[in-house]
Motif scaffolding. Structure first.
Motif, PDB file in Angstrom:
ATOM      1  N   ALA A 208       0.837  -1.198   0.000  1.00 14.91           N
ATOM      2  CA  ALA A 208       0.000   0.000   0.000  1.00 14.91           C
ATOM      3  C   ALA A 208       0.869   1.244   0.000  1.00 14.91           C
ATOM      4  O   ALA A 208       2.015   1.229   0.465  1.00 14.91           O
ATOM      5  N   ARG A 209       0.302   2.285  -0.541  1.00 16.41           N
ATOM      6  CA  ARG A 209       0.985   3.577  -0.548  1.00 16.41           C
ATOM      7  C   ARG A 209       0.245   4.484   0.431  1.00 16.41           C
ATOM      8  O   ARG A 209      -0.994   4.487   0.451  1.00 16.41           O
ATOM      9  N   VAL A 210       0.996   5.221   1.227  1.00 16.83           N
ATOM     10  CA  VAL A 210       0.357   6.083   2.222  1.00 16.83           C
ATOM     11  C   VAL A 210       0.558   7.544   1.832  1.00 16.83           C
ATOM     12  O   VAL A 210       1.535   7.892   1.160  1.00 16.83           O
ATOM     13  N   ALA A 211      -0.383   8.378   2.277  1.00 12.81           N
ATOM     14  CA  ALA A 211      -0.327   9.801   1.893  1.00 12.81           C
ATOM     15  C   ALA A 211       0.811  10.517   2.609  1.00 12.81           C
ATOM     16  O   ALA A 211       1.494  11.368   2.033  1.00 12.81           O
ATOM     17  N   ASP A 212       1.023  10.151   3.886  1.00 17.14           N
ATOM     18  CA  ASP A 212       2.015  10.852   4.687  1.00 17.14           C
ATOM     19  C   ASP A 212       3.061   9.851   5.201  1.00 17.14           C
ATOM     20  O   ASP A 212       2.778   9.060   6.104  1.00 17.14           O
ATOM     21  N   PRO A 213       4.245   9.859   4.628  1.00 13.77           N
ATOM     22  CA  PRO A 213       5.258   8.868   5.029  1.00 13.77           C
ATOM     23  C   PRO A 213       5.569   8.902   6.519  1.00 13.77           C
ATOM     24  O   PRO A 213       5.900   7.875   7.113  1.00 13.77           O
ATOM     25  N   SER A 214       5.410  10.098   7.138  1.00 14.97           N
ATOM     26  CA  SER A 214       5.723  10.181   8.567  1.00 14.97           C
ATOM     27  C   SER A 214       4.709   9.398   9.407  1.00 14.97           C
ATOM     28  O   SER A 214       4.941   9.134  10.583  1.00 14.97           O
ATOM     29  N   ARG A 215       3.573   9.022   8.805  1.00 16.00           N
ATOM     30  CA  ARG A 215       2.554   8.271   9.533  1.00 16.00           C
ATOM     31  C   ARG A 215       2.595   6.765   9.210  1.00 16.00           C
ATOM     32  O   ARG A 215       1.699   6.019   9.612  1.00 16.00           O
ATOM     33  N   SER A 216       3.608   6.368   8.486  1.00 14.52           N
ATOM     34  CA  SER A 216       3.687   4.959   8.063  1.00 14.52           C
ATOM     35  C   SER A 216       3.653   4.013   9.254  1.00 14.52           C
ATOM     36  O   SER A 216       2.897   3.030   9.274  1.00 14.52           O
ATOM     37  N   ALA A 217       4.449   4.307  10.266  1.00 13.23           N
ATOM     38  CA  ALA A 217       4.538   3.409  11.426  1.00 13.23           C
ATOM     39  C   ALA A 217       3.195   3.336  12.139  1.00 13.23           C
ATOM     40  O   ALA A 217       2.745   2.252  12.548  1.00 13.23           O
ATOM     41  N   GLN A 218       2.553   4.488  12.258  1.00 10.59           N
ATOM     42  CA  GLN A 218       1.252   4.534  12.945  1.00 10.59           C
ATOM     43  C   GLN A 218       0.214   3.727  12.163  1.00 10.59           C
ATOM     44  O   GLN A 218      -0.589   2.970  12.742  1.00 10.59           O
ATOM     45  N   LEU A 219       0.230   3.868  10.835  1.00 12.59           N
ATOM     46  CA  LEU A 219      -0.720   3.121   9.996  1.00 12.59           C
ATOM     47  C   LEU A 219      -0.469   1.620  10.101  1.00 12.59           C
ATOM     48  O   LEU A 219      -1.420   0.823  10.103  1.00 12.59           O
ATOM     49  N   CYS A 220       0.799   1.245  10.169  1.00 12.60           N
ATOM     50  CA  CYS A 220       1.127  -0.182  10.315  1.00 12.60           C
ATOM     51  C   CYS A 220       0.510  -0.722  11.608  1.00 12.60           C
ATOM     52  O   CYS A 220      -0.062  -1.825  11.634  1.00 12.60           O
ATOM     53  N   ARG A 221       0.631   0.058  12.694  1.00 14.50           N
ATOM     54  CA  ARG A 221       0.047  -0.362  13.981  1.00 14.50           C
ATOM     55  C   ARG A 221      -1.481  -0.463  13.866  1.00 14.50           C
ATOM     56  O   ARG A 221      -2.104  -1.412  14.348  1.00 14.50           O
ATOM     57  N   THR A 222      -2.070   0.535  13.218  1.00 14.27           N
ATOM     58  CA  THR A 222      -3.532   0.554  13.046  1.00 14.27           C
ATOM     59  C   THR A 222      -3.999  -0.711  12.315  1.00 14.27           C
ATOM     60  O   THR A 222      -4.978  -1.348  12.717  1.00 14.27           O
ATOM     61  N   ILE A 223      -3.303  -1.062  11.250  1.00 14.90           N
ATOM     62  CA  ILE A 223      -3.670  -2.256  10.456  1.00 14.90           C
ATOM     63  C   ILE A 223      -3.561  -3.509  11.322  1.00 14.90           C
ATOM     64  O   ILE A 223      -4.494  -4.333  11.373  1.00 14.90           O
ATOM     65  N   ASP A 224      -2.442  -3.653  11.994  1.00 11.73           N
ATOM     66  CA  ASP A 224      -2.229  -4.878  12.789  1.00 11.73           C
ATOM     67  C   ASP A 224      -3.231  -4.973  13.939  1.00 11.73           C
ATOM     68  O   ASP A 224      -3.691  -6.072  14.285  1.00 11.73           O
ATOM     69  N   GLU A 225      -3.582  -3.811  14.539  1.00 12.13           N
ATOM     70  CA  GLU A 225      -4.584  -3.818  15.621  1.00 12.13           C
ATOM     71  C   GLU A 225      -5.947  -4.205  15.075  1.00 12.13           C
ATOM     72  O   GLU A 225      -6.737  -4.902  15.737  1.00 12.13           O
ATOM     73  N   LYS A 226      -6.211  -3.753  13.849  1.00  7.24           N
ATOM     74  CA  LYS A 226      -7.516  -4.033  13.241  1.00  7.24           C
ATOM     75  C   LYS A 226      -7.754  -5.544  13.091  1.00  7.24           C
ATOM     76  O   LYS A 226      -8.871  -6.028  13.273  1.00  7.24           O
ATOM     77  N   PHE A 227      -6.667  -6.274  12.791  1.00  5.74           N
ATOM     78  CA  PHE A 227      -6.818  -7.718  12.563  1.00  5.74           C
ATOM     79  C   PHE A 227      -6.339  -8.556  13.755  1.00  5.74           C
ATOM     80  O   PHE A 227      -6.260  -9.774  13.665  1.00  5.74           O
ATOM     81  N   ALA A 228      -6.070  -7.893  14.842  1.00  4.45           N
ATOM     82  CA  ALA A 228      -5.464  -8.597  15.984  1.00  4.45           C
ATOM     83  C   ALA A 228      -6.398  -9.664  16.568  1.00  4.45           C
ATOM     84  O   ALA A 228      -5.915 -10.678  17.083  1.00  4.45           O
ATOM     85  N   GLU A 229      -7.685  -9.449  16.495  1.00 10.96           N
ATOM     86  CA  GLU A 229      -8.626 -10.400  17.094  1.00 10.96           C
ATOM     87  C   GLU A 229      -9.168 -11.395  16.077  1.00 10.96           C
ATOM     88  O   GLU A 229     -10.057 -12.185  16.395  1.00 10.96           O
ATOM     89  N   ARG A 230      -8.688 -11.331  14.838  1.00 11.15           N
ATOM     90  CA  ARG A 230      -9.173 -12.268  13.803  1.00 11.15           C
ATOM     91  C   ARG A 230      -8.399 -13.598  13.873  1.00 11.15           C
ATOM     92  O   ARG A 230      -7.367 -13.699  14.554  1.00 11.15           O
TER      93      ARG A 230
END
Lengths: 388, 229
Positions: A208-230
């Motif tokens: 995936a491409r992100v709009a703000d590279p400085s938020r890459s790490a935060q987005l990665c955490r968001t994604i992993d948290e989203k699927f953490a209970e699956r």
């Protein structure tokens, strides 16, 4: 005339020995440059990875698939500008099954937005998107195989058995040297539809491409948290980290190559040291004469070190002169064409060439240090007594 | 022959001894030598092998230090000098002629002669000029660009003599200068040394086994078992 020029002339006193030593140094430099270029070429993708690109894979291992729906869910997360996915296909050309090139089933709508360094003429992109059996191939692979747009191509699956028919819709180049231009991309849906129902709708990884590279790490955490209970959890990381985790599998090999390149230089140092020591031993009497007529120990020391430097520089330069055609035109071209996935860009870096030359001179000085010191400390009278 | 002496001592040894140590064994090679050589003298040192003549020559040339006694050469107490001081002293005051010529095989005749001048920090043109003059003195101006291997033994020794005089030293020490030469070449070298003593007022100390060579010197001194006899 000065001591330096005399030192250089002394190198040629025993021409066979000087030639063999220079060749030995040159071969060592070629080997060093080659190995360092292997390491550089292998790891350059990490250094040049895009900061605004992230990769998402199965948390356990890269070879376990993710559900297709994850891609759609990730696309909905704010901050994503493009999301694509792919499966490793692993097919071969039945005409030459030993010829490796990367074959991937990719999502066609966003893949070129995620990898915007991949350049394809717009009309070819459009034709590819319209043709379910269409394929985009790298220009290096197309040239090697003699493929042109419109050609029908048959590949033999390894992970997905059977013969697969494709039509070349486009040929891509790249705006960045480290992109593999020997790739073969085709529609993910073509693969998915051909699979048995239980294997369908599974994807290898998501990019995936992100709009703000400085938020890459935060987005990665968001994604992993989203699927953490699956049932299937994800591991998201920047492209750099993804590349690094991939390269981590080869770290032992890279360490071994590093070590071998150092060992080669050490052997070169020993060869040089031996040559210099032999020359010093043979010329003990001459050093005695020089000392008798007034030269100081420091003059003898510098003369021997100068001789070693001359051998090192000549061998080093010759080694580099041999390295360029060998690495860049011979082996480099072969690797780029045949192992583009691992060595997309196999070229000698100026830093590697500079380091090779500098290390040669340093090793030459190091190898000559003991013979030079001994020559400088020779007793004048004893030296004059010694013959040849 | 007539020596060009002027009565001033150039070399003076007072109770000079030299002892070498081989393992734990002491070998006294020179035993309390007293010797005075005048400026402009041409002296030959003779004696059987092991008599100490080469050791004495090495001391006079500043290549080695006496174990005891005082050694004064060209007004300097070289026995008390440190190694670097003696090297500078040799460069300024001593010209060497060896039995086996000892030219650098990678250098031409002119470059070999120029070699000691590298220590004098002269401009390259000046070094070249002086080397050419020295080669003219020894009659080899036509062989300047030849390498040692392209010269005969006699010619090589003449180049070595040119190298010895190019810095205009006060003293020339010659260790068996004719030892490797045929009679004709030896005579040429001896004539040259004689000329350097007579015309250029060089003090020459020569070690030789050859009575014909020793005859050319103004004074012949003999050593036996470390003593002047």
């Amino acid at each position: 005339m000065n001591l330096a020029s005399i030192a250089v002339r002394n190198v040629g006193r025993n021409r066979v020995r000087a030639l063999l030593t220079v060749l030995g140094v040159a071969i060592a430099i070629v080997a060093f440059v080659l190995l360092r270029t292997v390491v550089w070429s292998w790891t350059v993708a990490i250094e040049q990875s895009a900061s605004d690109r992230i990769g998402i894979r199965h948390k356990v291992t890269m070879i376990m698939p993710l559900p297709l729906r994850y891609a759609e869910e990730i696309r909905q997360i704010p901050g994503m500008t493009a999301v694509a996915y792919a499966n490793w296909f692993g097919a071969k050309d039945p005409r030459d099954e030993n010829d490796f090139f990367a074959t991937m089933a990719v999502e066609p709508d966003d893949i070129l937005a995620v990898y915007d360094e991949v350049q394809v003429p717009p009309e070819q992109v459009e034709a590819w998107k319209q043709n379910r059996r269409g394929a985009l191939v790298g220009d290096v692979l197309a040239k090697k195989k003699g493929w042109k747009v419109g050609d029908k191509v048959r590949l033999r699956g390894t992970i997905y058995p059977g013969d697969w028919e494709f039509e070349i819709s486009g040929i891509y180049t790249a705006s960045r040297a480290t992109v593999d231009r020997s790739g073969f991309w085709f529609h993910w849906k073509y693969l998915n539809e051909a699979l048995p129902p239980r294997q369908r709708d599974q994807i290898g990884w998501i990019v995936a491409r992100v709009a703000d590279p400085s938020r890459s790490a935060q987005l990665c955490r968001t994604i992993d948290e989203k699927f953490a209970e699956r049932d299937i959890q994800t591991l998201s990381m920047s492209e750099r980290a993804l590349q690094a985790s991939f390269m981590g599998m080869f770290s032992a090999v890279l360490d071994a190559i590093d070590l071998v390149s150092i060992v080669i230089l050490a052997i070169m140092g020993l060869i040089l040291g031996n040559t210099i020591a032999m020359g010093v031993r043979e010329r003990t009497h001459e050093y005695g004469v020089l000392r008798a007529i007034g030269f100081m120990p420091k003059h003898i020391l510098l003369s021997v070190l100068g001789e070693a430097t001359a051998v090192g520089v000549v061998g080093g330069v010759l080694g580099l002169l041999l390295s360029y055609p060998l690495v860049e035109r011979g082996l480099g071209r072969f690797l780029e064409e045949n192992m583009g996935g691992m060595f997309p860009y196999f070229r000698i870096q100026p830093a590697v060439a500079g380091a090779a030359l500098a290390l040669t001179v340093l090793l030459a000085l190091g190898a000559a240090a003991i013979p030079a010191y001994r020559a400088a400390k020779l007793n004048v009278v004893d030296s004059l007594r010694r013959v040849g | 022959m007539t020596q060009a002496t002027n009565g001033t001592p150039m070399i003076r040894l007072e109770k000079v001894s030299k002892t070498f140590y081989r393992d734990k064994e002491a070998l006294e090679v020179l035993k309390s030598i007293d010797l005075e050589i005048q400026e402009g003298a041409y002296e030959a040192l003779m004696g059987p092998s092991g008599s100490g003549k080469s050791t004495l020559l090495n001391l006079i040339a500043g290549l080695d230090r006496p174990t005891s006694g005082k050694l004064t050469v060209a007004g300097a107490d070289i026995g008390a000098m440190a190694e670097d001081q003696r090297a500078r002293f040799r460069a300024a005051n001593i010209g060497f002629v060896f039995q086996t010529y000892n030219l650098m095989p990678v250098l031409t005749a002119r470059e070999n002669v120029e070699l000691p001048l590298l220590l004098a920090k002269l401009p390259a043109d000046e070094r070249r000029k002086r080397a050419e003059i020295a080669l003219k003195v020894v009659g080899l101006e036509h062989r300047m660009d030849h390498l040692p291997r392209q010269l005969s033994g006699g010619q090589e020794q003449r180049v070595a003599i040119a190298r010895a005089i190019v810095t205009d030293p006060k003293i020339i020490v010659a260790d068996e200068p004719t030892g490797d030469l045929d009679r004709e070449s030896a005579n040429e070298i001896l004539n040259l040394l004689e000329r350097l003593n007579r015309e250029f007022k060089k003090t020459i100390v020569m070690v030789t086994h050859d009575p014909a060579a020793a005859e050319r010197a103004g004074t012949v001194r003999r050593l036996d078992k470390g003593n002047l006899v």
